[in-house]
Write a protein that holds these residues in place. Sequence first.
Motif, mmCIF file in Angstrom:
data_model
loop_
_atom_site.group_PDB
_atom_site.id
_atom_site.type_symbol
_atom_site.label_atom_id
_atom_site.label_comp_id
_atom_site.label_asym_id
_atom_site.label_seq_id
_atom_site.Cartn_x
_atom_site.Cartn_y
_atom_site.Cartn_z
ATOM 1 N N HIS A 206 4.928 -25.561 -2.258
ATOM 2 C CA HIS A 206 3.492 -25.661 -2.494
ATOM 3 C C HIS A 206 2.696 -25.364 -1.229
ATOM 4 C CE1 HIS A 206 -0.008 -26.661 -4.769
ATOM 5 N NE2 HIS A 206 -0.328 -27.683 -4.014
ATOM 6 N N GLU A 207 3.239 -25.750 -0.069
ATOM 7 C CA GLU A 207 2.540 -25.461 1.183
ATOM 8 C C GLU A 207 2.362 -23.953 1.371
ATOM 9 O OE1 GLU A 207 3.138 -29.600 1.590
ATOM 10 O OE2 GLU A 207 4.572 -28.061 1.001
ATOM 11 N N LYS A 208 3.407 -23.183 1.109
ATOM 12 C CA LYS A 208 3.305 -21.732 1.242
ATOM 13 C C LYS A 208 2.254 -21.169 0.292
ATOM 14 C CE LYS A 208 5.770 -17.354 0.691
ATOM 15 N NZ LYS A 208 7.057 -16.674 0.416
ATOM 16 N N GLU A 209 2.272 -21.620 -0.957
ATOM 17 C CA GLU A 209 1.315 -21.120 -1.932
ATOM 18 C C GLU A 209 -0.116 -21.365 -1.479
ATOM 19 O OE1 GLU A 209 2.458 -23.115 -5.490
ATOM 20 O OE2 GLU A 209 4.042 -21.667 -5.972
ATOM 21 N N HIS A 210 -0.380 -22.533 -0.923
ATOM 22 C CA HIS A 210 -1.739 -22.853 -0.500
ATOM 23 C C HIS A 210 -2.132 -22.054 0.738
ATOM 24 C CE1 HIS A 210 -5.018 -25.670 -1.417
ATOM 25 N NE2 HIS A 210 -5.342 -25.493 -0.146
ATOM 26 N N VAL A 211 -1.222 -21.941 1.698
ATOM 27 C CA VAL A 211 -1.520 -21.192 2.920
ATOM 28 C C VAL A 211 -1.751 -19.721 2.604
ATOM 29 C CG1 VAL A 211 -0.523 -20.352 5.084
ATOM 30 C CG2 VAL A 211 -0.358 -22.766 4.503
ATOM 31 N N VAL A 212 -0.842 -19.112 1.862
ATOM 32 C CA VAL A 212 -0.959 -17.684 1.561
ATOM 33 C C VAL A 212 -2.182 -17.413 0.695
ATOM 34 C CG1 VAL A 212 0.142 -15.751 0.380
ATOM 35 C CG2 VAL A 212 1.494 -17.216 1.880
ATOM 36 N N SER A 213 -2.463 -18.279 -0.273
ATOM 37 C CA SER A 213 -3.658 -18.099 -1.102
ATOM 38 C C SER A 213 -4.921 -18.159 -0.250
ATOM 39 C CB SER A 213 -3.714 -19.184 -2.187
ATOM 40 O OG SER A 213 -2.697 -19.014 -3.145
ATOM 41 N N THR A 214 -4.949 -19.041 0.730
ATOM 42 C CA THR A 214 -6.109 -19.150 1.617
ATOM 43 C C THR A 214 -6.271 -17.888 2.443
ATOM 44 O OG1 THR A 214 -5.902 -21.567 1.737
ATOM 45 C CG2 THR A 214 -7.139 -20.478 3.496
ATOM 46 N N LEU A 215 -5.171 -17.384 2.987
ATOM 47 C CA LEU A 215 -5.237 -16.163 3.791
ATOM 48 C C LEU A 215 -5.661 -14.969 2.941
ATOM 49 C CD1 LEU A 215 -2.020 -16.568 5.986
ATOM 50 C CD2 LEU A 215 -4.391 -17.026 6.634
ATOM 51 N N PHE A 216 -5.141 -14.867 1.715
ATOM 52 C CA PHE A 216 -5.559 -13.794 0.807
ATOM 53 C C PHE A 216 -7.062 -13.869 0.539
ATOM 54 C CE2 PHE A 216 -1.170 -13.217 -1.334
ATOM 55 C CZ PHE A 216 -0.902 -12.135 -0.516
ATOM 56 N N ALA A 217 -7.556 -15.078 0.274
ATOM 57 C CA ALA A 217 -8.973 -15.252 -0.044
ATOM 58 C C ALA A 217 -9.849 -14.810 1.122
ATOM 59 C CB ALA A 217 -9.245 -16.708 -0.413
ATOM 60 N N PRO B 68 2.550 -11.148 0.562
ATOM 61 C CA PRO B 68 3.608 -12.150 0.353
ATOM 62 C C PRO B 68 3.440 -12.830 -1.004
ATOM 63 C CG PRO B 68 2.624 -12.369 2.533
ATOM 64 C CD PRO B 68 1.769 -11.400 1.769
ATOM 65 N N ARG B 69 4.539 -13.103 -1.644
ATOM 66 C CA ARG B 69 4.474 -13.707 -2.971
ATOM 67 C C ARG B 69 4.012 -15.156 -2.870
ATOM 68 N NH1 ARG B 69 9.850 -11.778 -6.372
ATOM 69 N NH2 ARG B 69 9.392 -9.520 -6.369
ATOM 70 N N ALA B 70 3.028 -15.485 -3.683
ATOM 71 C CA ALA B 70 2.545 -16.862 -3.757
ATOM 72 C C ALA B 70 1.660 -16.988 -4.985
ATOM 73 C CB ALA B 70 1.764 -17.243 -2.500
ATOM 74 N N ARG B 71 1.760 -18.110 -5.643
ATOM 75 C CA ARG B 71 0.920 -18.371 -6.808
ATOM 76 C C ARG B 71 -0.488 -18.717 -6.336
ATOM 77 N NH1 ARG B 71 -0.014 -23.183 -9.581
ATOM 78 N NH2 ARG B 71 1.465 -24.205 -8.179
ATOM 79 N N GLN B 72 -1.497 -18.157 -7.006
ATOM 80 C CA GLN B 72 -2.887 -18.439 -6.648
ATOM 81 C C GLN B 72 -3.212 -19.892 -6.997
ATOM 82 O OE1 GLN B 72 -5.925 -18.653 -5.051
ATOM 83 N NE2 GLN B 72 -5.765 -16.421 -5.204
ATOM 84 N N VAL B 73 -3.659 -20.654 -6.008
ATOM 85 C CA VAL B 73 -3.937 -22.082 -6.248
ATOM 86 C C VAL B 73 -5.367 -22.455 -5.873
ATOM 87 C CG1 VAL B 73 -1.521 -22.757 -5.938
ATOM 88 C CG2 VAL B 73 -3.057 -22.726 -3.954
ATOM 89 N N LEU B 74 -6.191 -21.469 -5.536
ATOM 90 C CA LEU B 74 -7.558 -21.752 -5.102
ATOM 91 C C LEU B 74 -8.563 -21.391 -6.189
ATOM 92 C CD1 LEU B 74 -7.440 -20.329 -1.461
ATOM 93 C CD2 LEU B 74 -7.095 -22.692 -2.186
ATOM 94 N N ARG B 75 -9.693 -22.066 -6.150
ATOM 95 C CA ARG B 75 -10.777 -21.744 -7.055
ATOM 96 C C ARG B 75 -11.384 -20.394 -6.691
ATOM 97 N NH1 ARG B 75 -14.639 -26.897 -6.618
ATOM 98 N NH2 ARG B 75 -16.105 -25.163 -6.969
ATOM 99 N N ALA B 76 -11.997 -19.726 -7.680
ATOM 100 C CA ALA B 76 -12.573 -18.404 -7.445
ATOM 101 C C ALA B 76 -13.734 -18.452 -6.457
ATOM 102 C CB ALA B 76 -13.039 -17.808 -8.770
#
Length: 224
Positions: free
Chosen positions: A145-156, A199-207
């Motif tokens: 879950h940490e990776k998903e949140h970090v990568v989603s933040t960087l993508f955003a 990097p593969r990660a599930r999107q976990v952030l709000r739009a």
Amino acid sequence: MEAAIDWCLEHLGDGETLTVWTHLKSNLANNTALDQLVARYSNVQHVTRRGGVGLRRRGPVLMAWADMDDIADLLRFGSHHVTALAVLSWDDEAVRPWAAAAKPVVLGNPSSWTDLVVELDPVVVEALDDLTGFINHNNTISGGHEKEHVVSTLFALYDAGFQLAPKAMQGWVLAHGWAGDNPLQLATDAKDIGRGRRPRARQVLRADYIEQLRRQVEDRDPRP
């Protein structure tokens, strides 16, 4: 070197131990000042990165010729034992991003450290602050879950047009409690995303997460 030794001794409390850190055991033998410091005092110990750093004694730490990865490695298992930290760098640029965020006392000649600026957009800093409070720092950000949140933040941030400055981000999180491999992993992910990799990660952030960050920055801005 002399200023760092004096500073550490000044911060050495009753019942505490001053830890001298070097990469290799031979680094100590090749430096007269450090070698004499360890030999002269019973409350001074020497540890090496190669030997595996696990601080068991509370007190100040003098890191000789360290970079940001070394600092993160030291703090992985011993941050609660470190009462003060002095870092001697072999290359100023190797620790400048951390120094810019940590704002340490400069010992010796300050000419190389007069312009310490965190080269990050305030919105990026706000995102890193959010991550710092969210992730479990006992876990790696390379998975789960940490990776998903970090990568989603960087993508955003990247998709919103913000520059991802890997070294500056690594220095900021290191100065704000990240340790072990996580600061470097964050820099690696930021570099990969900045080069167009995904990097593969599930999107976990709000739009509207970036807009939320912008509002938080505006709320903290004291200007009228």
